[in-house]
Design an enzyme around this catalytic site. Sequence first.
Site, PDB file in Angstrom:
ATOM      1  N   ALA A 111       0.868  -1.183   0.000  1.00 18.16           N
ATOM      2  CA  ALA A 111       0.000   0.000   0.000  1.00 18.16           C
ATOM      3  C   ALA A 111       0.904   1.233   0.000  1.00 18.16           C
ATOM      4  CB  ALA A 111      -0.900   0.006   1.229  1.00 18.16           C
ATOM      5  N   LYS A 112       0.367   2.355  -0.271  1.00 17.58           N
ATOM      6  CA  LYS A 112       1.141   3.606  -0.199  1.00 17.58           C
ATOM      7  C   LYS A 112       0.189   4.777  -0.124  1.00 17.58           C
ATOM      8  CE  LYS A 112       5.516   4.832  -0.247  1.00 17.58           C
ATOM      9  NZ  LYS A 112       6.652   4.057   0.283  1.00 17.58           N
TER      10      LYS A 112
END
Length: 422
Positions: free
Chosen positions: A110-111
């Site tokens: 994720a980011k």
Amino acid sequence: MAELQRRGELKMLQTARYFFDQAANKLNLEEGLRELLRYPKRKLAVTFPVQLDNGSVKHVEGFRVQCHSVLGPGKGGIRYHPDTNIEEVEALAVLMNWKCAVAGLPFSGAKGGVRCNPKEMSEREIERMTRRYAAEIAPIIGPDVDIPAPDVYTGEREMAWILDTVSMHHQGEFMPGLITGKPLLLGGSLGRDTATARGGFFATLQAFERMKTKLEGSIVVIQGFGNAGWHMAHFMHDAGARVIAVNDSKGGIFNSHGIDPYKLKEYKDKAGSVVGFKDAEPIGNEELLQLKCDILVPAALEDQLTEKNASKIKAKLIVELANGPTTQEADQLLYKRGIMTIPDILANSGGVTVSYFEWVQDRYRYFWDAKKVDKRLKQFMTEAFTRVAAMSEKAKVNMRLAAYMVAIDRVATAARLRGLYA
Ligand code: NAD
């Protein structure tokens, strides 16, 4: 300018997809799984108002991208940068997906990002923005869903504000497992600040063992003298290696007899750059990258080793502490020339590995001493390196492709077990 910037971001995403496709081909990955793993599951883009100190209101864009949660909750940093956008955040989420898998962590990628210039904002403005962004992403993050962390221009301070804001949305529940990279008092882990470099150092030890070479007496060149570069410099120095050149955004320094990283750090903290350090002579960036050495450590930016300079690199081993420092063209050229690369998704995975340790400690509310953190990090890095090296030998591919193959195979196997693409 904006057009050029956009092309750069798209290139990063293209590179991540290029290595995914190469590895998927080698693994004969079935079509349904390719589609599932090639793209993220969720891309959230929000705009929200932030009140500035002068009373005016600015609308800010924020993002959070999550890959399919095949191996576990999402994991990835939040960056504050004027150039960040959804494509960049997507590329970084995908890289996190493979990094977590290659490191053997129970996480998916994720980011997050907020398009802003924190250097031009007051602390109070940054706090208001952080809390508002946290409220916007609160519905899709959580200790078992997606666990953010610091990235460019965010740190402990922002993590503490996010923790506090999301707790308010949960009847005040104290939720240390929500986020990593927190202050120690709020459930942070010892060893997080040195983890990326230490992990890269442990991977280097493994590579040297395979190359049947001793680290003691070997020559090291480091591009970048920030968190990753400085810690790598002193780990190498302490192990008896000789750091002969270092640079930062303002310039570089060289001394064939070796540079004392501790004295250099002291100097840089005062002077703001490595430039002007008295026991060395100046050196340009390209010249530094092309120095004859045993270990070259890119620890600054992406796209530093390209088709233009790959044929002139004289290192025996490249340890990619930076994300994406080698272009796909250079990757092939270096491999053909017999230069071993420990790719970014393996070499710098020590950071997320200690973030994982932080999350585990938070769940138990029982904290490890620094020795235990380092011992476990060494174990994780050694096992990850061994898996990748074994794949490289078995499939007769370079370490980068092998790392992608190990990662994709792990996620694909879990997806098949879950029947995720049925
Ligand atoms: P940092 O901001 O602390 O340091 C970056 C360093 O690079 C600084 O010394 C800066 O002056 C230097 N630099 C910038 N432009 C340069 C140029 N043109 N030439 C030479 N040097 C230049 O950042 P960091 O945390 O050390 O991260 C460095 C790299 O490692 C980044 O690619 C980052 O994504 C990657 N990384 C870091 C971590 C971590 O935990 N710190 C984890 C994974 C990956």
